[in-house]
Design a protein around this motif. Structure first.
Motif, PDB file in Angstrom:
ATOM      1  N   TRP A 133     -27.516  21.273-117.712  1.00  0.00           N
ATOM      2  CA  TRP A 133     -27.322  21.116-119.160  1.00  0.00           C
ATOM      3  C   TRP A 133     -28.672  21.148-119.862  1.00  0.00           C
ATOM      4  O   TRP A 133     -29.638  20.526-119.428  1.00  0.00           O
ATOM      5  CB  TRP A 133     -26.606  19.813-119.463  1.00  0.00           C
ATOM      6  CG  TRP A 133     -25.171  19.806-119.047  1.00  0.00           C
ATOM      7  CD1 TRP A 133     -24.628  19.169-117.984  1.00  0.00           C
ATOM      8  CD2 TRP A 133     -24.082  20.489-119.698  1.00  0.00           C
ATOM      9  NE1 TRP A 133     -23.280  19.411-117.919  1.00  0.00           N
ATOM     10  CE2 TRP A 133     -22.906  20.210-118.955  1.00  0.00           C
ATOM     11  CE3 TRP A 133     -23.980  21.299-120.830  1.00  0.00           C
ATOM     12  CZ2 TRP A 133     -21.657  20.713-119.316  1.00  0.00           C
ATOM     13  CZ3 TRP A 133     -22.740  21.805-121.181  1.00  0.00           C
ATOM     14  CH2 TRP A 133     -21.596  21.515-120.441  1.00  0.00           C
ATOM     15  N   SER A 134     -28.736  21.868-120.976  1.00  0.00           N
ATOM     16  CA  SER A 134     -29.978  22.009-121.723  1.00  0.00           C
ATOM     17  C   SER A 134     -30.290  20.733-122.502  1.00  0.00           C
ATOM     18  O   SER A 134     -29.406  19.954-122.842  1.00  0.00           O
ATOM     19  CB  SER A 134     -29.878  23.190-122.698  1.00  0.00           C
ATOM     20  OG  SER A 134     -28.877  22.934-123.668  1.00  0.00           O
ATOM     21  N   GLY A 135     -31.590  20.547-122.800  1.00  0.00           N
ATOM     22  CA  GLY A 135     -32.009  19.442-123.646  1.00  0.00           C
ATOM     23  C   GLY A 135     -31.781  18.076-123.019  1.00  0.00           C
ATOM     24  O   GLY A 135     -31.510  17.930-121.826  1.00  0.00           O
ATOM     25  N   GLU A 136     -31.890  17.049-123.870  1.00  0.00           N
ATOM     26  CA  GLU A 136     -31.692  15.678-123.449  1.00  0.00           C
ATOM     27  C   GLU A 136     -30.453  15.097-124.119  1.00  0.00           C
ATOM     28  O   GLU A 136     -30.006  15.584-125.153  1.00  0.00           O
ATOM     29  CB  GLU A 136     -32.917  14.832-123.798  1.00  0.00           C
ATOM     30  CG  GLU A 136     -34.192  15.288-123.087  1.00  0.00           C
ATOM     31  CD  GLU A 136     -35.390  14.441-123.456  1.00  0.00           C
ATOM     32  OE1 GLU A 136     -35.243  13.575-124.347  1.00  0.00           O
ATOM     33  OE2 GLU A 136     -36.465  14.625-122.851  1.00  0.00           O
ATOM     34  N   ILE A 137     -29.913  14.036-123.527  1.00  0.00           N
ATOM     35  CA  ILE A 137     -28.736  13.388-124.097  1.00  0.00           C
ATOM     36  C   ILE A 137     -29.128  12.733-125.423  1.00  0.00           C
ATOM     37  O   ILE A 137     -30.088  11.960-125.458  1.00  0.00           O
ATOM     38  CB  ILE A 137     -28.166  12.329-123.132  1.00  0.00           C
ATOM     39  CG1 ILE A 137     -27.752  12.981-121.811  1.00  0.00           C
ATOM     40  CG2 ILE A 137     -26.986  11.609-123.762  1.00  0.00           C
ATOM     41  CD1 ILE A 137     -27.293  11.995-120.762  1.00  0.00           C
ATOM     42  N   PRO A 138     -28.414  13.046-126.526  1.00  0.00           N
ATOM     43  CA  PRO A 138     -28.738  12.412-127.809  1.00  0.00           C
ATOM     44  C   PRO A 138     -28.286  10.953-127.820  1.00  0.00           C
ATOM     45  O   PRO A 138     -27.759  10.441-126.830  1.00  0.00           O
ATOM     46  CB  PRO A 138     -27.959  13.262-128.817  1.00  0.00           C
ATOM     47  CG  PRO A 138     -26.784  13.762-128.034  1.00  0.00           C
ATOM     48  CD  PRO A 138     -27.274  13.958-126.621  1.00  0.00           C
ATOM     49  N   THR A 139     -28.479  10.283-128.950  1.00  0.00           N
ATOM     50  CA  THR A 139     -28.042   8.891-129.098  1.00  0.00           C
ATOM     51  C   THR A 139     -27.189   8.755-130.351  1.00  0.00           C
ATOM     52  O   THR A 139     -27.314   9.539-131.296  1.00  0.00           O
ATOM     53  CB  THR A 139     -29.232   7.938-129.185  1.00  0.00           C
ATOM     54  OG1 THR A 139     -30.062   8.316-130.306  1.00  0.00           O
ATOM     55  CG2 THR A 139     -30.063   7.974-127.911  1.00  0.00           C
ATOM     56  N   CYS A 140     -26.309   7.765-130.335  1.00  0.00           N
ATOM     57  CA  CYS A 140     -25.488   7.434-131.502  1.00  0.00           C
ATOM     58  C   CYS A 140     -25.935   6.060-132.001  1.00  0.00           C
ATOM     59  O   CYS A 140     -25.757   5.057-131.302  1.00  0.00           O
ATOM     60  CB  CYS A 140     -23.999   7.412-131.140  1.00  0.00           C
ATOM     61  SG  CYS A 140     -23.310   9.047-130.773  1.00  0.00           S
TER      62      CYS A 140
END
Length: 466
Positions: A133-140
């Protein structure tokens, strides 16, 4: 007896000689989701390929079978290797939200969605790439304004069997990056030499082939046959003919404009006539996307309006952009939506003790809004008029209303000539004049200061001594 012996001897020589002439195969066949990795020539005969090694294309992994074929009796054996799309699995755990999957295989997207009351910080989606999976896990995060980072469009590393990149090798290929390809010794390039990373993450034009030089050029063609069709800029051959290197008289091939290009003039066909291909008159031009739209309180800055170009939204002074600021000219038009320019807002100002705003003005206080203050009690300290700037801040701090009084000024042997009123408040000034025959020590005019004292100190009057 000698005659029989001679016949047998010469027959054996002929058979032996024919056994030394290898059966030659044409260009190796192409298979779905595979690429040629290596070609091994027959021992002692460098122009004849005996074995071809395949590998799975980017985004695919070997499922079963053997990944090589051999040249036997003038024909290639069948490739038994099968390749399946790579599965990236889970895109990760998104606290206070979840991923909305379009799929979990190569090329699929997983959109990040936050629960109600939470806003997204980071990449709005992840793409299943060859490496995961590309990028990093975002945050909420709870409350606040969304800070969405658009996913960057990149192209996979161009991989051509028996090909070499002339340009510098980099880890990431971004939109409009270019690479130049050449074939290894003994192979001939069929297709475009220079490739450009398109806004859809695909190389334009499509990847070329490196075919064995001797199979294409040196192999003699029978009366009137043609070799590889001519290369045409921004176009490609139909699927049936891309890997073929030998065409009979009268054979007609069809060209198509590459993605993002459209026919400007000419015909799509070329025909094999007397061992030569008829001239290709097709000319493919970049598609035009026209206007990217109208922006209220803003405008677009264009690199151009054709395929591969971008239009960047810019807001007027005092306005901020909401939405994606860049639109890309794609094969089917501009991607995304027209962004919106909203007026910058300033925060509500605190109330001024003993003061009030002139007139009736309710928030929101947008760019260029002017607020004027007045004091009900005391005098106004600071700026009476404030305006909302382009940065969303007020032009000055709010003023103060202070009730400051100074004691009545008494100077012996002097009288006040100006400022005679009561009460004497902050900012009031009085002027003294000494009686006749007296001289003044100190300034004649003093002012009521913020601490309730006279500044400078009160003067004195003394007799003049001759």
């Amino acid at each position: 007896m000698n005659l029989v012996y001679n016949v047998v001897f010469f027959l054996s020589l002929a058979l032996h000689a024919s056994a030394q002439v290898p059966s030659k195969c044409g260009a190796p066949p192409s298979y779905p989701h595979t690429q040629i990795e290596d070609m091994k020539p027959k021992k002692g005969i460098s122009s004849h390929v005996q074995k071809v090694l395949y590998r799975c294309a980017e985004g695919y992994t070997q499922n079963s079978g053997i990944r090589s074929i051999k040249c036997q009796a003038g024909k290639w054996t069948q490739l038994t290797m099968t390749c399946e799309k790579k599965n990236c699995g889970s895109a990760g755990e998104l606290f206070n939200g979840y991923f909305q999957y379009m799929g979990s295989f190569y090329g699929d997207k997983a959109n990040a969605v936050c629960n109600e009351g939470f806003t997204l910080k980071g990449m709005e989606y992840r793409i299943c790439k060859d490496s995961g999976w590309s990028g990093e896990i975002p945050t909420c995060e709870e409350g606040g304004e969304p800070q969405v980072v658009p996913a960057e469009v990149t192209c996979p590393a161009p991989s051509v069997a028996n090909g070499v990149k002339l340009s510098e090798t980099v880890s990431v290929y971004r939109v409009r990056d270019s690479v130049t390809l050449v074939c290894s010794e003994g192979f001939l390039l069929t297709g475009a030499q220079q490739l450009t990373c398109g806004p859809d993450g695909q190389w334009q034009p499509e990847l070329p082939l490196c075919l064995p030089f001797n199979d294409i050029i040196e192999s003699p063609k029978p009366d009137g046959r043609c070799g590889v069709p001519p290369y045409l800029s921004n176009a490609h051959l139909s699927d049936c003919c891309r890997a073929q290197a030998d065409f009979g008289p009268g054979h007609r091939v069809r060209y198509s404009c590459a993605m993002g290009y459209i026919r400007g003039r000419g015909t799509y066909y070329s025909t094999c006539v007397s061992g030569r291909w008829t001239p290709v008159t097709l000319r493919c031009e970049r598609k035009s996307c026209g206007s990217a739209g109208e922006m209220s309180f803003g405008h677009f800055v264009y690199t151009g309006a054709q395929f591969g170009d971008t239009a960047t939204g810019v807001c007027n002074e005092g306005y901020q952009l909401v939405g994606q600021n860049v639109r890309n000219c794609m094969n089917d038009g501009w991607d995304g939506r027209v962004p919106v320019c909203e007026a910058v807002q300033c925060a509500k100002l605190p109330e001024v003790v003993n003061g009030e705003i002139n007139g009736h003005l309710e928030p929101p206080y947008v760019y260029s809004t002017v607020i004027s203050y007045r004091c009900r009690v005391g005098k106004l300290i600071g700026t009476s008029e404030l305006y909302c700037t382009k940065d969303g801040t007020w032009s000055a701090p709010p003023p103060e209303c202070k009730d400051i009084k100074c004691p009545y000024p008494k100077v012996q042997y002097a009288q006040m000539t100006r400022g005679i009123r009561m009460p004497l408040e902050f900012g009031d000034s009085v002027t003294f004049v000494c009686f006749r025959g007296m001289v003044m020590n100190g300034p004649g005019t003093v002012t009521c200061s913020l601490d309730g004292t006279w500044t400078p100190a009160l003067p004195t009057c003394q007799y003049r001594w001759y």
